[in-house]
Design a protein around this motif. Structure first.
Motif, PDB file in Angstrom:
ATOM      1  N   THR A 213     -65.245 -33.007  22.317  1.00 53.97           N
ATOM      2  CA  THR A 213     -66.244 -33.110  21.242  1.00 53.97           C
ATOM      3  C   THR A 213     -66.065 -34.387  20.458  1.00 53.97           C
ATOM      4  OG1 THR A 213     -66.380 -30.699  21.030  1.00 53.97           O
ATOM      5  CG2 THR A 213     -67.151 -32.007  19.162  1.00 53.97           C
ATOM      6  N   SER A 214     -64.828 -34.683  20.102  1.00 59.43           N
ATOM      7  CA  SER A 214     -64.530 -35.904  19.351  1.00 59.43           C
ATOM      8  C   SER A 214     -64.974 -37.142  20.113  1.00 59.43           C
ATOM      9  CB  SER A 214     -63.026 -35.974  19.067  1.00 59.43           C
ATOM     10  OG  SER A 214     -62.676 -37.226  18.534  1.00 59.43           O
ATOM     11  N   ALA A 215     -64.666 -37.196  21.395  1.00 53.78           N
ATOM     12  CA  ALA A 215     -65.019 -38.363  22.211  1.00 53.78           C
ATOM     13  C   ALA A 215     -66.529 -38.512  22.340  1.00 53.78           C
ATOM     14  CB  ALA A 215     -64.378 -38.245  23.591  1.00 53.78           C
ATOM     15  N   ALA A 216     -67.230 -37.399  22.581  1.00 51.96           N
ATOM     16  CA  ALA A 216     -68.677 -37.454  22.754  1.00 51.96           C
ATOM     17  C   ALA A 216     -69.380 -37.860  21.465  1.00 51.96           C
ATOM     18  CB  ALA A 216     -69.190 -36.096  23.230  1.00 51.96           C
ATOM     19  N   VAL A 217     -68.903 -37.335  20.352  1.00 50.76           N
ATOM     20  CA  VAL A 217     -69.522 -37.666  19.064  1.00 50.76           C
ATOM     21  C   VAL A 217     -69.392 -39.150  18.761  1.00 50.76           C
ATOM     22  CG1 VAL A 217     -69.242 -37.379  16.565  1.00 50.76           C
ATOM     23  CG2 VAL A 217     -69.370 -35.374  18.053  1.00 50.76           C
ATOM     24  N   LEU A 218     -68.254 -39.745  19.119  1.00 53.20           N
ATOM     25  CA  LEU A 218     -68.049 -41.168  18.852  1.00 53.20           C
ATOM     26  C   LEU A 218     -69.087 -42.043  19.548  1.00 53.20           C
ATOM     27  CD1 LEU A 218     -64.202 -41.880  18.869  1.00 53.20           C
ATOM     28  CD2 LEU A 218     -65.815 -42.050  16.976  1.00 53.20           C
ATOM     29  N   VAL A 219     -69.488 -41.654  20.739  1.00 51.65           N
ATOM     30  CA  VAL A 219     -70.495 -42.440  21.456  1.00 51.65           C
ATOM     31  C   VAL A 219     -71.772 -42.521  20.630  1.00 51.65           C
ATOM     32  CG1 VAL A 219     -71.932 -42.568  23.519  1.00 51.65           C
ATOM     33  CG2 VAL A 219     -69.541 -41.855  23.711  1.00 51.65           C
ATOM     34  N   ALA A 220     -72.221 -41.385  20.116  1.00 49.69           N
ATOM     35  CA  ALA A 220     -73.478 -41.338  19.372  1.00 49.69           C
ATOM     36  C   ALA A 220     -73.358 -41.973  17.992  1.00 49.69           C
ATOM     37  CB  ALA A 220     -73.937 -39.889  19.246  1.00 49.69           C
ATOM     38  N   THR A 221     -72.298 -41.623  17.250  1.00 53.13           N
ATOM     39  CA  THR A 221     -72.203 -42.112  15.869  1.00 53.13           C
ATOM     40  C   THR A 221     -71.998 -43.617  15.801  1.00 53.13           C
ATOM     41  OG1 THR A 221     -69.820 -41.608  15.811  1.00 53.13           O
ATOM     42  CG2 THR A 221     -71.335 -39.912  14.978  1.00 53.13           C
ATOM     43  N   MET A 222     -71.225 -44.174  16.731  1.00 55.32           N
ATOM     44  CA  MET A 222     -71.004 -45.615  16.692  1.00 55.32           C
ATOM     45  C   MET A 222     -72.218 -46.378  17.210  1.00 55.32           C
ATOM     46  SD  MET A 222     -68.307 -45.727  15.084  1.00 55.32           S
ATOM     47  CE  MET A 222     -68.292 -47.516  15.016  1.00 55.32           C
ATOM     48  N   LEU A 223     -72.999 -45.759  18.089  1.00 55.06           N
ATOM     49  CA  LEU A 223     -74.256 -46.382  18.500  1.00 55.06           C
ATOM     50  C   LEU A 223     -75.202 -46.479  17.307  1.00 55.06           C
ATOM     51  CD1 LEU A 223     -75.808 -47.543  20.903  1.00 55.06           C
ATOM     52  CD2 LEU A 223     -76.692 -45.232  21.340  1.00 55.06           C
ATOM     53  N   LEU A 224     -75.221 -45.446  16.491  1.00 60.16           N
ATOM     54  CA  LEU A 224     -76.021 -45.485  15.266  1.00 60.16           C
ATOM     55  C   LEU A 224     -75.532 -46.580  14.322  1.00 60.16           C
ATOM     56  CD1 LEU A 224     -76.396 -41.663  14.580  1.00 60.16           C
ATOM     57  CD2 LEU A 224     -78.279 -43.261  14.938  1.00 60.16           C
ATOM     58  N   ALA A 225     -74.217 -46.686  14.166  1.00 58.34           N
ATOM     59  CA  ALA A 225     -73.661 -47.721  13.288  1.00 58.34           C
ATOM     60  C   ALA A 225     -74.031 -49.110  13.787  1.00 58.34           C
ATOM     61  CB  ALA A 225     -72.144 -47.571  13.203  1.00 58.34           C
ATOM     62  N   LEU A 226     -73.964 -49.285  15.088  1.00 57.80           N
ATOM     63  CA  LEU A 226     -74.301 -50.585  15.670  1.00 57.80           C
ATOM     64  C   LEU A 226     -75.789 -50.894  15.483  1.00 57.80           C
ATOM     65  CD1 LEU A 226     -72.892 -52.875  17.178  1.00 57.80           C
ATOM     66  CD2 LEU A 226     -73.496 -51.740  19.322  1.00 57.80           C
ATOM     67  N   SER A 227     -76.638 -49.894  15.686  1.00 56.86           N
ATOM     68  CA  SER A 227     -78.076 -50.126  15.523  1.00 56.86           C
ATOM     69  C   SER A 227     -78.417 -50.465  14.084  1.00 56.86           C
ATOM     70  CB  SER A 227     -78.861 -48.891  15.980  1.00 56.86           C
ATOM     71  OG  SER A 227     -78.642 -47.798  15.106  1.00 56.86           O
ATOM     72  N   TRP A 228     -77.728 -49.832  13.132  1.00 58.78           N
ATOM     73  CA  TRP A 228     -77.976 -50.126  11.720  1.00 58.78           C
ATOM     74  C   TRP A 228     -77.543 -51.559  11.399  1.00 58.78           C
ATOM     75  CZ3 TRP A 228     -75.258 -51.517   7.330  1.00 58.78           C
ATOM     76  CH2 TRP A 228     -75.931 -51.372   6.113  1.00 58.78           C
ATOM     77  N   ALA A 229     -76.378 -51.967  11.891  1.00 62.38           N
ATOM     78  CA  ALA A 229     -75.886 -53.319  11.619  1.00 62.38           C
ATOM     79  C   ALA A 229     -76.793 -54.374  12.253  1.00 62.38           C
ATOM     80  CB  ALA A 229     -74.450 -53.472  12.127  1.00 62.38           C
ATOM     81  N   VAL A 230     -77.271 -54.105  13.470  1.00 60.13           N
ATOM     82  CA  VAL A 230     -78.194 -55.034  14.126  1.00 60.13           C
ATOM     83  C   VAL A 230     -79.482 -55.151  13.319  1.00 60.13           C
ATOM     84  CG1 VAL A 230     -79.654 -55.373  16.160  1.00 60.13           C
ATOM     85  CG2 VAL A 230     -77.261 -54.722  16.442  1.00 60.13           C
ATOM     86  N   GLY A 231     -79.986 -54.028  12.858  1.00 64.91           N
ATOM     87  CA  GLY A 231     -81.204 -54.047  12.061  1.00 64.91           C
ATOM     88  C   GLY A 231     -81.050 -54.801  10.760  1.00 64.91           C
ATOM     89  N   GLU A 232     -79.917 -54.623  10.099  1.00 62.18           N
ATOM     90  CA  GLU A 232     -79.662 -55.331   8.844  1.00 62.18           C
ATOM     91  C   GLU A 232     -79.594 -56.837   9.064  1.00 62.18           C
ATOM     92  OE1 GLU A 232     -78.820 -54.124   5.324  1.00 62.18           O
ATOM     93  OE2 GLU A 232     -80.334 -52.859   6.270  1.00 62.18           O
ATOM     94  N   ALA A 233     -78.981 -57.244  10.178  1.00 61.57           N
ATOM     95  CA  ALA A 233     -78.796 -58.675  10.434  1.00 61.57           C
ATOM     96  C   ALA A 233     -80.066 -59.343  10.938  1.00 61.57           C
ATOM     97  CB  ALA A 233     -77.672 -58.879  11.442  1.00 61.57           C
ATOM     98  N   THR A 234     -80.876 -58.622  11.706  1.00 58.41           N
ATOM     99  CA  THR A 234     -82.024 -59.241  12.369  1.00 58.41           C
ATOM    100  C   THR A 234     -83.363 -58.873  11.756  1.00 58.41           C
ATOM    101  OG1 THR A 234     -82.262 -57.418  13.948  1.00 58.41           O
ATOM    102  CG2 THR A 234     -80.762 -59.228  14.542  1.00 58.41           C
ATOM    103  N   GLY A 235     -83.387 -57.826  10.953  1.00 57.62           N
ATOM    104  CA  GLY A 235     -84.651 -57.360  10.409  1.00 57.62           C
ATOM    105  C   GLY A 235     -85.390 -56.395  11.308  1.00 57.62           C
TER     106      GLY A 235
END
Length: 278
Positions: A213-235
């Motif tokens: 569960t821990s491993a699977a959740v990390l895939v999704a939550t960090m993808l969200l974090a990455l998408s948010w950071a990309v959006g903040e940087a690029t608009g």
């Protein structure tokens, strides 16, 4: 969003930090761990009070506990105690709650510390409990079990990514994106090693489920974090902070941190040699 964020922070204060301190196996932290509820309780109350002197004073009580914890990091470093990748991850875990507490004190005071909006300071508190303390601690634990290139990368990239994200707050969105990339790579490596740990021969069903569960959740939550950071940087379009708190934040708190720590407590009980961190 405030209610959800406060609930997540309380999970970090009352469950994640003391459970993590127990897993370190460091005798010098036993006293802090035993008295931790005396620091966490006023900190939790501070979350729900209106901003002002009373909330700030209670937040300072929590900050005192985190400072006492953080002071052990330079002491261990000066003594040259285990500066391996896993040891560096542990030192990072000892320091990060103090960063969260500093943000909490400033936010409860109503002071935009270093120019950061109060909303960002409020979100910094859970971030450094989970992406800071819990992530670094678990990275160190998996590195102890798998001290190969992947384990060392996880133990070093999670602290480095956390630091880069913090520095990115001051420099700008692109620097924060760089930190998010490094942190995501480290966390996904932690997830991979956690998954392998769950597949180990002789692993009991409950521990296996917690690790998976821990491993699977990390895939999704960090993808969200990455998408948010990309959006903040690029608009580009990206999740809102409210959505991030309800998905990334809640997932990291319950799916990653709590499941990981519960699994590691079971591993420590059933296979003590696998959880030695100091």
């Amino acid at each position: 969003m405030t209610v959800l964020v406060n609930a997540i922070v309380m999970v970090g204060m009352f469950l994640v930090v003391p459970a993590g301190l127990r897993l370190t196996g460091l005798a010098e932290l036993d006293r802090i761990r035993r008295f931790w509820p005396l620091f966490a309780a006023p900190g939790a109350v501070a979350l729900w009070l209106p901003r002002g002197p009373t909330a700030t004073a209670l937040a300072l009580c929590y900050a005192l506990g985190t400072v006492l914890l953080a002071l052990h990091a330079p002491r261990r470093a000066r003594r040259g105690r285990d500066l391996s990748p896993a040891g560096i991850a542990l030192l990072t875990a000892l320091v990060t709650p103090a960063v969260a507490a500093l943000a909490l004190v400033a936010e409860r005071w109503g002071h935009e510390l270093f120019g950061f909006e109060l909303e960002i300071l409020a979100l910094t508190v859970p971030h450094f409990h989970f992406a800071g303390f819990a992530a670094a601690l678990v990275a160190g634990l998996v590195c102890r079990v798998d001290d190969g290139p992947a384990g060392r990368f996880a133990a070093l990239s999670v602290p480095l990514g956390t630091l880069l994200v913090l520095v990115g707050y001051f420099i700008g969105e692109w620097a924060e994106l760089a930190g998010a990339v490094v942190l995501t790579a480290g966390m996904w490596t932690v997830g991979l090693l956690t998954w392998r740990l769950g597949r180990a021969e002789g692993r009991d069903r409950t521990t296996r489920l917690l690790l998976f569960t821990s491993a699977a959740v990390l895939v999704a939550t960090m993808l969200l974090a990455l998408s948010w950071a990309v959006g903040e940087a690029t608009g580009l379009p990206h999740p809102s902070l409210t959505w991030m708190a309800a998905t990334h934040g809640l997932g990291n708190a319950l799916g990653f941190a709590l499941c990981s720590l519960l699994a590691w407590h079971r591993i420590r009980t059933l296979h003590p040699s696998e959880s030695r961190t100091a």
